[in-house]
Design a protein around this motif. Structure first.
Motif, mmCIF file in Angstrom:
data_model
loop_
_atom_site.group_PDB
_atom_site.id
_atom_site.type_symbol
_atom_site.label_atom_id
_atom_site.label_comp_id
_atom_site.label_asym_id
_atom_site.label_seq_id
_atom_site.Cartn_x
_atom_site.Cartn_y
_atom_site.Cartn_z
ATOM 1 N N TYR A 1 0.829 -1.211 0.000
ATOM 2 C CA TYR A 1 0.000 0.000 0.000
ATOM 3 C C TYR A 1 0.863 1.260 0.000
ATOM 4 C CZ TYR A 1 -3.989 -3.025 0.765
ATOM 5 O OH TYR A 1 -4.952 -3.985 0.615
ATOM 6 N N ARG A 2 2.032 1.191 0.633
ATOM 7 C CA ARG A 2 2.955 2.332 0.561
ATOM 8 C C ARG A 2 3.414 2.548 -0.868
ATOM 9 N NH1 ARG A 2 4.606 0.405 5.765
ATOM 10 N NH2 ARG A 2 6.158 -0.985 4.833
ATOM 11 N N ARG A 3 3.628 1.464 -1.589
ATOM 12 C CA ARG A 3 4.019 1.589 -2.996
ATOM 13 C C ARG A 3 2.877 2.160 -3.831
ATOM 14 N NH1 ARG A 3 6.726 -3.789 -5.255
ATOM 15 N NH2 ARG A 3 6.916 -2.370 -7.050
ATOM 16 N N VAL A 4 1.643 1.753 -3.504
ATOM 17 C CA VAL A 4 0.479 2.271 -4.239
ATOM 18 C C VAL A 4 0.363 3.780 -4.077
ATOM 19 C CG1 VAL A 4 -2.042 2.297 -4.331
ATOM 20 C CG2 VAL A 4 -0.830 0.112 -4.149
ATOM 21 N N PHE A 5 0.488 4.253 -2.845
ATOM 22 C CA PHE A 5 0.280 5.678 -2.585
ATOM 23 C C PHE A 5 1.454 6.541 -3.031
ATOM 24 C CE2 PHE A 5 -2.923 3.879 0.286
ATOM 25 C CZ PHE A 5 -4.008 4.687 -0.045
ATOM 26 N N THR A 6 2.552 5.932 -3.436
ATOM 27 C CA THR A 6 3.670 6.694 -4.000
ATOM 28 C C THR A 6 3.841 6.434 -5.492
ATOM 29 O OG1 THR A 6 5.207 4.919 -3.358
ATOM 30 C CG2 THR A 6 4.900 6.757 -1.814
ATOM 31 N N ASP A 7 2.902 5.728 -6.073
ATOM 32 C CA ASP A 7 2.970 5.397 -7.504
ATOM 33 C C ASP A 7 2.279 6.491 -8.294
ATOM 34 O OD1 ASP A 7 1.954 4.071 -10.104
ATOM 35 O OD2 ASP A 7 3.369 2.593 -9.316
ATOM 36 N N SER A 8 3.026 7.415 -8.857
ATOM 37 C CA SER A 8 2.430 8.566 -9.555
ATOM 38 C C SER A 8 1.679 8.171 -10.826
ATOM 39 C CB SER A 8 3.501 9.612 -9.872
ATOM 40 O OG SER A 8 4.555 9.053 -10.628
ATOM 41 N N PRO A 9 2.133 7.192 -11.651
ATOM 42 C CA PRO A 9 1.338 6.820 -12.824
ATOM 43 C C PRO A 9 -0.064 6.340 -12.459
ATOM 44 C CG PRO A 9 3.559 5.980 -13.054
ATOM 45 C CD PRO A 9 3.443 6.501 -11.658
ATOM 46 N N PHE A 10 -0.187 5.608 -11.354
ATOM 47 C CA PHE A 10 -1.506 5.129 -10.941
ATOM 48 C C PHE A 10 -2.418 6.298 -10.593
ATOM 49 C CE2 PHE A 10 -4.328 3.889 -7.370
ATOM 50 C CZ PHE A 10 -5.115 2.958 -8.026
ATOM 51 N N TRP A 11 -1.919 7.262 -9.844
ATOM 52 C CA TRP A 11 -2.756 8.394 -9.442
ATOM 53 C C TRP A 11 -3.038 9.326 -10.603
ATOM 54 C CZ3 TRP A 11 -5.462 7.573 -5.429
ATOM 55 C CH2 TRP A 11 -4.984 6.735 -4.429
ATOM 56 N N HIS A 12 -2.112 9.393 -11.571
ATOM 57 C CA HIS A 12 -2.414 10.140 -12.797
ATOM 58 C C HIS A 12 -3.547 9.459 -13.569
ATOM 59 C CE1 HIS A 12 0.646 13.019 -12.217
ATOM 60 N NE2 HIS A 12 1.689 12.262 -12.546
ATOM 61 N N SER A 13 -3.552 8.142 -13.552
ATOM 62 C CA SER A 13 -4.639 7.425 -14.241
ATOM 63 C C SER A 13 -5.966 7.644 -13.528
ATOM 64 C CB SER A 13 -4.316 5.931 -14.316
ATOM 65 O OG SER A 13 -4.398 5.312 -13.040
ATOM 66 N N VAL A 14 -5.943 7.732 -12.189
ATOM 67 C CA VAL A 14 -7.167 8.025 -11.443
ATOM 68 C C VAL A 14 -7.680 9.419 -11.803
ATOM 69 C CG1 VAL A 14 -8.128 8.403 -9.143
ATOM 70 C CG2 VAL A 14 -6.605 6.463 -9.545
ATOM 71 N N GLU A 15 -6.776 10.398 -11.862
ATOM 72 C CA GLU A 15 -7.170 11.756 -12.253
ATOM 73 C C GLU A 15 -7.754 11.770 -13.659
ATOM 74 O OE1 GLU A 15 -3.650 14.048 -11.863
ATOM 75 O OE2 GLU A 15 -3.594 13.937 -9.657
ATOM 76 N N ARG A 16 -7.179 10.959 -14.535
ATOM 77 C CA ARG A 16 -7.648 10.922 -15.929
ATOM 78 C C ARG A 16 -9.078 10.385 -16.019
ATOM 79 N NH1 ARG A 16 -3.701 8.218 -17.659
ATOM 80 N NH2 ARG A 16 -2.420 9.985 -18.314
ATOM 81 N N VAL A 17 -9.378 9.307 -15.304
ATOM 82 C CA VAL A 17 -10.738 8.754 -15.388
ATOM 83 C C VAL A 17 -11.740 9.640 -14.642
ATOM 84 C CG1 VAL A 17 -9.992 6.373 -15.741
ATOM 85 C CG2 VAL A 17 -10.360 7.208 -13.414
#
Length: 293
Positions: free
Chosen positions: A63-79
Protein backbone atom coordinates in the motif's frame (compact mmCIF):
# COMPACT_ATOMS: atom_id res chain seq x y z
CA UNK A 1 -51.30 -11.98 13.52
CA UNK A 2 -47.60 -12.06 12.80
CA UNK A 3 -45.43 -12.60 15.85
CA UNK A 4 -42.20 -14.34 16.83
CA UNK A 5 -43.81 -17.75 16.36
CA UNK A 6 -45.06 -16.82 12.91
CA UNK A 7 -41.64 -15.52 11.92
CA UNK A 8 -39.95 -18.72 13.14
CA UNK A 9 -42.46 -20.78 11.19
CA UNK A 10 -41.37 -19.03 7.98
CA UNK A 11 -37.64 -19.39 8.60
CA UNK A 12 -37.25 -22.55 6.43
CA UNK A 13 -38.94 -20.81 3.48
CA UNK A 14 -36.81 -17.71 3.97
CA UNK A 15 -33.65 -19.80 4.13
CA UNK A 16 -34.68 -21.73 0.99
CA UNK A 17 -34.94 -18.55 -1.08
CA UNK A 18 -32.00 -16.66 0.45
CA UNK A 19 -29.40 -19.44 0.59
CA UNK A 20 -28.70 -19.71 -3.20
CA UNK A 21 -28.13 -15.95 -3.47
CA UNK A 22 -26.06 -15.85 -0.28
CA UNK A 23 -23.89 -18.74 -1.46
CA UNK A 24 -23.23 -17.20 -4.88
CA UNK A 25 -22.69 -13.75 -3.35
CA UNK A 26 -20.10 -15.16 -0.94
CA UNK A 27 -18.41 -17.33 -3.58
CA UNK A 28 -18.10 -14.76 -6.36
CA UNK A 29 -17.97 -11.50 -4.38
CA UNK A 30 -16.87 -11.83 -0.75
CA UNK A 31 -14.28 -14.56 -1.28
CA UNK A 32 -12.46 -12.76 -4.16
CA UNK A 33 -12.41 -9.52 -2.13
CA UNK A 34 -11.01 -11.33 0.89
CA UNK A 35 -8.44 -13.12 -1.27
CA UNK A 36 -7.31 -9.81 -2.83
CA UNK A 37 -6.93 -8.22 0.61
CA UNK A 38 -4.86 -11.16 1.87
CA UNK A 39 -2.66 -11.15 -1.25
CA UNK A 40 -2.05 -7.40 -0.89
CA UNK A 41 -0.46 -7.99 2.52
CA UNK A 42 2.33 -10.18 1.12
CA UNK A 43 5.42 -9.46 -0.91
CA UNK A 44 8.04 -11.48 -2.79
CA UNK A 45 11.61 -11.67 -1.56
CA UNK A 46 14.68 -13.29 -3.14
CA UNK A 47 17.92 -14.48 -1.65
CA UNK A 48 20.47 -12.82 -3.89
CA UNK A 49 19.86 -11.65 -7.45
CA UNK A 50 18.88 -15.03 -8.90
CA UNK A 51 17.75 -16.76 -5.73
CA UNK A 52 14.41 -18.52 -5.44
CA UNK A 53 11.41 -16.28 -4.86
CA UNK A 54 9.41 -16.70 -1.69
CA UNK A 55 6.32 -15.00 -0.39
CA UNK A 56 6.61 -13.28 2.99
CA UNK A 57 4.22 -11.17 5.00
CA UNK A 58 4.83 -7.53 4.13
CA UNK A 59 2.10 -5.76 6.07
CA UNK A 60 1.27 -2.45 4.41
CA UNK A 61 4.38 -2.38 2.22
CA UNK A 62 2.37 -2.80 -1.00
CA UNK A 63 0.00 0.00 0.00
CA UNK A 64 2.96 2.33 0.56
CA UNK A 65 4.02 1.59 -3.00
CA UNK A 66 0.48 2.27 -4.24
CA UNK A 67 0.28 5.68 -2.58
CA UNK A 68 3.67 6.69 -4.00
CA UNK A 69 2.97 5.40 -7.50
CA UNK A 70 2.43 8.57 -9.56
CA UNK A 71 1.34 6.82 -12.82
CA UNK A 72 -1.51 5.13 -10.94
CA UNK A 73 -2.76 8.39 -9.44
CA UNK A 74 -2.41 10.14 -12.80
CA UNK A 75 -4.64 7.42 -14.24
CA UNK A 76 -7.17 8.02 -11.44
CA UNK A 77 -7.17 11.76 -12.25
CA UNK A 78 -7.65 10.92 -15.93
CA UNK A 79 -10.74 8.75 -15.39
CA UNK A 80 -12.19 11.31 -12.95
CA UNK A 81 -11.89 13.97 -15.67
CA UNK A 82 -13.41 11.46 -18.08
CA UNK A 83 -16.35 10.88 -15.73
CA UNK A 84 -16.98 14.57 -15.01
CA UNK A 85 -17.45 15.22 -18.73
CA UNK A 86 -18.75 11.93 -20.12
CA UNK A 87 -21.26 10.85 -17.47
CA UNK A 88 -23.45 14.02 -17.57
CA UNK A 89 -23.47 13.97 -21.39
CA UNK A 90 -24.39 10.27 -21.52
CA UNK A 91 -27.14 10.51 -18.90
CA UNK A 92 -28.45 13.74 -20.41
CA UNK A 93 -28.81 12.05 -23.80
CA UNK A 94 -30.40 8.99 -22.16
CA UNK A 95 -32.92 11.19 -20.33
CA UNK A 96 -33.80 13.13 -23.50
CA UNK A 97 -34.36 9.91 -25.46
CA UNK A 98 -36.48 8.45 -22.65
CA UNK A 99 -38.60 11.61 -22.47
CA UNK A 100 -39.08 11.57 -26.24
CA UNK A 101 -40.24 7.96 -26.17
CA UNK A 102 -42.63 8.76 -23.34
CA UNK A 103 -43.93 12.01 -24.80
CA UNK A 104 -46.30 10.62 -27.43
CA UNK A 105 -44.56 12.73 -30.09
CA UNK A 106 -42.65 9.75 -31.48
CA UNK A 107 -44.28 7.12 -33.67
CA UNK A 108 -42.92 3.61 -33.82
CA UNK A 109 -41.83 3.54 -30.18
CA UNK A 110 -40.92 -0.15 -30.27
CA UNK A 111 -38.59 0.38 -33.21
CA UNK A 112 -36.82 3.38 -31.69
CA UNK A 113 -36.62 1.75 -28.26
CA UNK A 114 -34.85 -1.22 -29.84
CA UNK A 115 -32.69 1.02 -32.03
CA UNK A 116 -31.53 3.11 -29.06
CA UNK A 117 -30.78 -0.01 -27.00
CA UNK A 118 -29.08 -1.97 -29.80
CA UNK A 119 -25.53 -0.56 -29.29
CA UNK A 120 -25.53 -2.00 -25.77
CA UNK A 121 -25.94 -5.46 -27.30
CA UNK A 122 -22.58 -4.98 -29.04
CA UNK A 123 -19.75 -6.20 -26.75
CA UNK A 124 -17.51 -3.40 -25.54
CA UNK A 125 -14.43 -4.91 -27.18
CA UNK A 126 -16.16 -5.17 -30.56
CA UNK A 127 -17.47 -1.61 -30.26
CA UNK A 128 -13.97 -0.33 -29.43
CA UNK A 129 -12.47 -2.15 -32.41
CA UNK A 130 -15.16 -0.79 -34.73
CA UNK A 131 -14.68 2.81 -33.54
CA UNK A 132 -10.91 2.39 -33.55
CA UNK A 133 -11.04 1.66 -37.28
CA UNK A 134 -13.34 4.64 -37.81
CA UNK A 135 -10.86 6.89 -35.99
CA UNK A 136 -7.75 5.58 -37.83
CA UNK A 137 -6.63 8.00 -40.58
CA UNK A 138 -5.54 5.18 -42.92
CA UNK A 139 -8.62 3.01 -42.41
CA UNK A 140 -11.52 5.33 -41.72
CA UNK A 141 -14.09 6.05 -44.45
CA UNK A 142 -14.38 9.55 -42.98
CA UNK A 143 -10.99 10.77 -44.19
CA UNK A 144 -12.19 14.38 -44.35
CA UNK A 145 -12.46 14.29 -40.55
CA UNK A 146 -9.53 12.05 -39.60
CA UNK A 147 -7.16 13.96 -41.90
CA UNK A 148 -7.75 17.17 -39.96
CA UNK A 149 -8.37 15.78 -36.45
CA UNK A 150 -6.02 13.31 -34.81
CA UNK A 151 -8.70 11.45 -32.89
CA UNK A 152 -6.14 8.94 -31.66
CA UNK A 153 -3.60 11.51 -30.55
CA UNK A 154 -2.70 12.32 -26.96
CA UNK A 155 -5.03 15.35 -26.86
CA UNK A 156 -8.20 13.65 -28.13
CA UNK A 157 -7.93 9.92 -27.52
CA UNK A 158 -9.56 10.16 -24.07
CA UNK A 159 -12.62 11.80 -25.62
CA UNK A 160 -12.60 9.30 -28.49
CA UNK A 161 -12.89 6.58 -25.84
CA UNK A 162 -15.62 8.63 -24.14
CA UNK A 163 -17.56 8.65 -27.41
CA UNK A 164 -17.38 4.84 -27.60
CA UNK A 165 -18.60 4.45 -24.01
CA UNK A 166 -21.40 6.96 -24.60
CA UNK A 167 -22.51 5.22 -27.79
CA UNK A 168 -22.66 1.85 -26.01
CA UNK A 169 -24.36 2.87 -22.76
CA UNK A 170 -26.83 5.63 -23.70
CA UNK A 171 -29.46 3.05 -24.68
CA UNK A 172 -28.92 1.00 -21.53
CA UNK A 173 -29.48 4.03 -19.28
CA UNK A 174 -32.35 5.20 -21.49
CA UNK A 175 -34.16 1.92 -20.86
CA UNK A 176 -33.84 2.31 -17.07
CA UNK A 177 -35.16 5.89 -17.20
CA UNK A 178 -37.93 4.98 -19.64
CA UNK A 179 -39.07 2.15 -17.35
CA UNK A 180 -39.24 4.64 -14.47
CA UNK A 181 -41.33 6.99 -16.62
CA UNK A 182 -43.78 4.20 -17.44
CA UNK A 183 -44.31 3.66 -13.71
CA UNK A 184 -45.67 7.20 -13.18
CA UNK A 185 -49.47 7.07 -12.63
CA UNK A 186 -51.44 8.45 -15.62
CA UNK A 187 -53.63 10.46 -13.24
CA UNK A 188 -50.73 12.82 -12.59
CA UNK A 189 -50.44 13.61 -16.30
CA UNK A 190 -54.20 14.13 -16.50
CA UNK A 191 -54.05 16.62 -13.64
CA UNK A 192 -51.18 18.44 -15.35
CA UNK A 193 -53.14 18.71 -18.60
CA UNK A 194 -56.14 20.11 -16.72
CA UNK A 195 -53.85 22.73 -15.17
CA UNK A 196 -52.71 23.70 -18.66
CA UNK A 197 -49.18 22.24 -18.55
CA UNK A 198 -47.65 21.51 -21.94
CA UNK A 199 -45.28 18.74 -22.94
CA UNK A 200 -42.11 20.57 -21.91
CA UNK A 201 -43.59 21.83 -18.65
CA UNK A 202 -44.84 18.34 -17.77
CA UNK A 203 -41.44 16.84 -18.51
CA UNK A 204 -39.57 19.45 -16.44
CA UNK A 205 -41.90 19.73 -13.45
CA UNK A 206 -43.34 16.21 -13.20
CA UNK A 207 -41.43 13.57 -15.12
CA UNK A 208 -37.85 14.48 -14.27
CA UNK A 209 -38.48 14.95 -10.51
CA UNK A 210 -40.40 11.66 -10.33
CA UNK A 211 -37.66 9.65 -12.05
CA UNK A 212 -34.98 11.18 -9.83
CA UNK A 213 -34.27 7.82 -8.08
CA UNK A 214 -33.63 6.22 -11.47
CA UNK A 215 -31.31 9.10 -12.43
CA UNK A 216 -29.39 8.61 -9.17
CA UNK A 217 -29.18 4.86 -9.84
CA UNK A 218 -27.80 5.30 -13.35
CA UNK A 219 -25.32 7.89 -12.08
CA UNK A 220 -24.00 5.49 -9.45
CA UNK A 221 -23.65 2.76 -12.09
CA UNK A 222 -21.80 5.24 -14.31
CA UNK A 223 -19.42 6.31 -11.54
CA UNK A 224 -18.54 2.68 -10.89
CA UNK A 225 -18.14 1.99 -14.61
CA UNK A 226 -15.89 5.02 -15.09
CA UNK A 227 -13.42 3.89 -12.44
CA UNK A 228 -13.52 0.34 -13.85
CA UNK A 229 -12.71 1.45 -17.43
CA UNK A 230 -10.64 -1.28 -19.07
CA UNK A 231 -11.87 -2.87 -22.32
CA UNK A 232 -12.03 0.29 -24.46
CA UNK A 233 -8.58 1.72 -23.57
CA UNK A 234 -7.05 -1.77 -23.78
CA UNK A 235 -8.30 -2.11 -27.37
CA UNK A 236 -7.26 1.46 -28.22
CA UNK A 237 -3.67 0.60 -27.30
CA UNK A 238 -3.56 -1.21 -30.66
CA UNK A 239 -4.59 1.96 -32.48
CA UNK A 240 -2.87 4.72 -30.50
CA UNK A 241 0.53 5.03 -28.87
CA UNK A 242 -0.98 7.68 -26.57
CA UNK A 243 -2.74 4.97 -24.56
CA UNK A 244 -0.12 3.52 -22.23
CA UNK A 245 -0.25 0.45 -20.02
CA UNK A 246 -1.11 2.74 -17.07
CA UNK A 247 -3.67 4.90 -18.90
CA UNK A 248 -6.53 3.91 -16.55
CA UNK A 249 -6.44 2.38 -13.04
CA UNK A 250 -7.65 -1.01 -14.26
CA UNK A 251 -5.02 -1.03 -17.01
CA UNK A 252 -2.43 -0.38 -14.29
CA UNK A 253 -3.75 -3.36 -12.33
CA UNK A 254 -3.72 -5.53 -15.45
CA UNK A 255 -0.18 -4.49 -16.43
CA UNK A 256 1.12 -5.01 -12.88
CA UNK A 257 -0.38 -8.49 -12.65
CA UNK A 258 1.20 -9.36 -16.02
CA UNK A 259 4.74 -8.57 -14.77
CA UNK A 260 3.82 -10.65 -12.68
CA UNK A 261 3.41 -8.81 -9.38
CA UNK A 262 0.13 -10.12 -8.05
CA UNK A 263 0.57 -8.66 -4.58
CA UNK A 264 1.01 -5.09 -5.80
CA UNK A 265 -1.82 -5.59 -8.31
CA UNK A 266 -4.04 -6.76 -5.44
CA UNK A 267 -3.17 -3.63 -3.46
CA UNK A 268 -4.03 -1.47 -6.48
CA UNK A 269 -7.36 -3.29 -6.76
CA UNK A 270 -8.22 -2.83 -3.09
CA UNK A 271 -7.44 0.90 -3.19
CA UNK A 272 -9.44 1.29 -6.40
CA UNK A 273 -12.41 -0.55 -4.87
CA UNK A 274 -12.28 1.70 -1.80
CA UNK A 275 -12.11 4.81 -3.99
CA UNK A 276 -15.11 3.59 -5.99
CA UNK A 277 -17.06 2.95 -2.79
CA UNK A 278 -16.20 6.38 -1.35
CA UNK A 279 -17.22 8.23 -4.53
CA UNK A 280 -20.45 6.27 -4.95
CA UNK A 281 -21.41 6.57 -1.27
CA UNK A 282 -20.57 10.30 -1.23
CA UNK A 283 -22.75 10.89 -4.27
CA UNK A 284 -25.65 8.98 -2.68
CA UNK A 285 -25.36 10.97 0.57
CA UNK A 286 -25.22 14.22 -1.40
CA UNK A 287 -28.36 13.38 -3.38
CA UNK A 288 -30.17 12.29 -0.21
CA UNK A 289 -29.40 15.60 1.46
CA UNK A 290 -30.55 17.52 -1.61
CA UNK A 291 -33.74 15.46 -1.75
CA UNK A 292 -34.47 16.09 1.94
CA UNK A 293 -34.50 19.85 1.45
Amino acid sequence: MTGPRGARRHLPAIAFFVTPFAALFALFYLVPIGYAIVQSLYKVERTGTFGPAREVFGGLAQYRRVFTDSPFWHSVERVLLFGVVQVPIMLGLALILALLLDSGLVRGKRFFRLAFFLPYAVPGVVAAIMWGYLYSPNLSPFTAVTANLDLLGADLVLWSIANVVTWVYVGYNMLILYSALLAIPPEIYEAARIDGAGVIRTAWSIKIPMVRPAIVLTTVFSIIGTLQLLAEPQVFRSFSSAVSSTYTPNLTVYATSSVPNFHLAAAFSVVLALATFVLSFSFLKFTQRRGAR
